[in-house]
Write a protein that holds these residues in place. Structure first.
Motif, mmCIF file in Angstrom:
data_model
loop_
_atom_site.group_PDB
_atom_site.id
_atom_site.type_symbol
_atom_site.label_atom_id
_atom_site.label_comp_id
_atom_site.label_asym_id
_atom_site.label_seq_id
_atom_site.Cartn_x
_atom_site.Cartn_y
_atom_site.Cartn_z
ATOM 1 N N UNK A 37 0.493 -1.296 0.238
ATOM 2 C CA UNK A 37 -0.025 -0.164 -0.211
ATOM 3 C C UNK A 37 0.923 1.406 -0.473
ATOM 4 N N UNK A 38 2.018 1.288 0.875
ATOM 5 C CA UNK A 38 2.597 1.955 0.812
ATOM 6 C C UNK A 38 3.599 2.781 -0.267
ATOM 7 N N UNK A 39 3.858 1.162 -1.103
ATOM 8 C CA UNK A 39 4.645 1.590 -2.224
ATOM 9 C C UNK A 39 3.412 2.458 -3.929
ATOM 10 N N UNK A 40 2.267 1.993 -3.250
ATOM 11 C CA UNK A 40 1.054 2.353 -4.747
ATOM 12 C C UNK A 40 0.960 3.856 -3.781
ATOM 13 N N UNK A 41 1.042 4.299 -3.015
ATOM 14 C CA UNK A 41 0.938 5.889 -2.206
ATOM 15 C C UNK A 41 1.844 6.646 -2.993
ATOM 16 N N UNK A 42 2.935 6.273 -2.983
ATOM 17 C CA UNK A 42 4.502 6.606 -3.025
ATOM 18 C C UNK A 42 4.207 6.834 -4.802
ATOM 19 N N UNK A 43 3.261 5.719 -5.790
ATOM 20 C CA UNK A 43 3.148 6.261 -7.162
ATOM 21 C C UNK A 43 2.354 6.444 -7.385
ATOM 22 N N UNK A 44 1.129 6.841 -7.126
ATOM 23 C CA UNK A 44 -0.019 8.224 -6.640
ATOM 24 C C UNK A 44 0.557 8.858 -6.326
ATOM 25 N N UNK A 45 1.514 9.253 -5.572
ATOM 26 C CA UNK A 45 2.407 11.178 -5.727
ATOM 27 C C UNK A 45 2.970 10.836 -6.838
ATOM 28 N N UNK A 46 3.955 10.516 -6.763
ATOM 29 C CA UNK A 46 4.538 10.417 -8.111
ATOM 30 C C UNK A 46 3.419 10.768 -9.667
ATOM 31 N N UNK A 47 2.526 9.792 -9.586
ATOM 32 C CA UNK A 47 1.312 10.239 -10.810
ATOM 33 C C UNK A 47 1.002 11.589 -11.043
ATOM 34 N N UNK A 48 0.148 11.876 -9.362
ATOM 35 C CA UNK A 48 0.129 12.928 -9.729
ATOM 36 C C UNK A 48 0.489 14.149 -10.082
ATOM 37 N N UNK A 49 2.223 14.265 -9.842
ATOM 38 C CA UNK A 49 3.485 15.145 -9.672
ATOM 39 C C UNK A 49 3.346 15.409 -11.305
ATOM 40 N N UNK A 50 3.858 14.214 -12.043
ATOM 41 C CA UNK A 50 4.214 14.350 -13.068
ATOM 42 C C UNK A 50 3.604 15.177 -14.405
ATOM 43 N N UNK A 51 2.554 15.236 -14.540
ATOM 44 C CA UNK A 51 1.752 15.719 -15.800
ATOM 45 C C UNK A 51 1.975 17.433 -15.446
ATOM 46 N N UNK A 52 2.158 17.438 -14.646
ATOM 47 C CA UNK A 52 2.706 19.271 -13.758
ATOM 48 C C UNK A 52 3.466 19.869 -15.025
ATOM 49 N N UNK A 53 4.567 19.653 -15.275
ATOM 50 C CA UNK A 53 5.262 20.316 -15.962
ATOM 51 C C UNK A 53 5.826 19.132 -17.226
ATOM 52 N N UNK A 96 -2.709 6.931 -12.571
ATOM 53 C CA UNK A 96 -3.380 7.200 -10.998
ATOM 54 C C UNK A 96 -4.957 7.047 -10.460
ATOM 55 N N UNK A 97 -5.682 6.831 -11.672
ATOM 56 C CA UNK A 97 -7.080 6.060 -11.284
ATOM 57 C C UNK A 97 -6.627 4.046 -10.979
ATOM 58 N N UNK A 98 -6.494 3.845 -11.729
ATOM 59 C CA UNK A 98 -5.818 2.484 -12.131
ATOM 60 C C UNK A 98 -5.327 2.168 -10.215
ATOM 61 N N UNK A 99 -4.266 3.267 -9.504
ATOM 62 C CA UNK A 99 -3.502 3.099 -8.673
ATOM 63 C C UNK A 99 -4.893 3.678 -7.240
ATOM 64 N N UNK A 104 -7.785 0.557 -2.821
ATOM 65 C CA UNK A 104 -8.761 0.252 -2.392
ATOM 66 C C UNK A 104 -8.854 -1.159 -2.329
ATOM 67 N N UNK A 105 -8.862 -1.821 -3.126
ATOM 68 C CA UNK A 105 -8.517 -3.353 -2.618
ATOM 69 C C UNK A 105 -7.883 -3.332 -1.065
#
Length: 160
Positions: A37-53, A96-99, A104-105
């Motif tokens: 779950x922690x790895x998924x949280x880290x991936x979600x944060x990265x995926x939220x940050x990537x499209x900003x630039x 990000x939605x997939x993550x 949730x699972x």
């Protein structure tokens, strides 16, 4: 009569050991799911940050000991593992939605594991209490003159 009581005490001990073994396995599984779950949280944060630039400055690994400056481009394009070694190209938002769905699972599994751990802990405690009362009964019968072989107690603890 006393040998039946000793056999019952041994069965209680085996049941208690079974519960504690299962409890440890469930706790280990819980730890793995929490790490996932922690790895998924880290991936979600990265995926939220990537499209900003449009470009991201990074240090690119060149072997096991060397790094070189580089850039990430096309940061809104992500390959997502669908399962069984099948990948799909998705946008960062879609990934990000997939993550989040996977998180949730994982949360549901963690919730079920917490309930199982609580249940196993209570069963182990109950079997320990039942065994103590049975051993007290055996000792009281032994004090009244009923033959209660002492080696059976040592055998129940794994001694010979």
């Amino acid at each position: 009569m006393a040998s039946d009581a000793h056999r019952t005490a041994d069965e209680f001990l085996q049941a208690q050991q079974h519960y504690y073994t299962n409890l440890k396995a469930k706790k280990d599984e819980m730890q793995r799911y929490r790490a996932s779950r922690q790895q998924h949280e880290d991936a979600a944060k990265l995926l939220a940050d990537l499209p900003t630039k449009t470009r991201h400055e990074v240090m690119v690994p060149m072997g096991s000991k060397a790094f070189m400056p580089g850039e990430l481009i096309h940061t809104n394009e992500v390959m997502v593992l669908l399962g069984e070694n099948y990948f799909a190209e998705r946008s960062s938002f879609q990934a990000g939605a997939i993550v989040r769905r996977r998180m949730d699972v994982i949360d549901e599994v963690i919730s079920k594991l917490e309930k199982q751990i609580k249940d196993l802990g209570m069963r182990g405690d109950l079997s320990a209490e039942a065994r103590k009362s049975l051993m007290a009964k055996i000792e009281s019968e032994g004090a009244r003159g009923a033959p209660a072989p002492a080696p059976a107690e040592g055998h129940a603890k794994g001694k010979k």
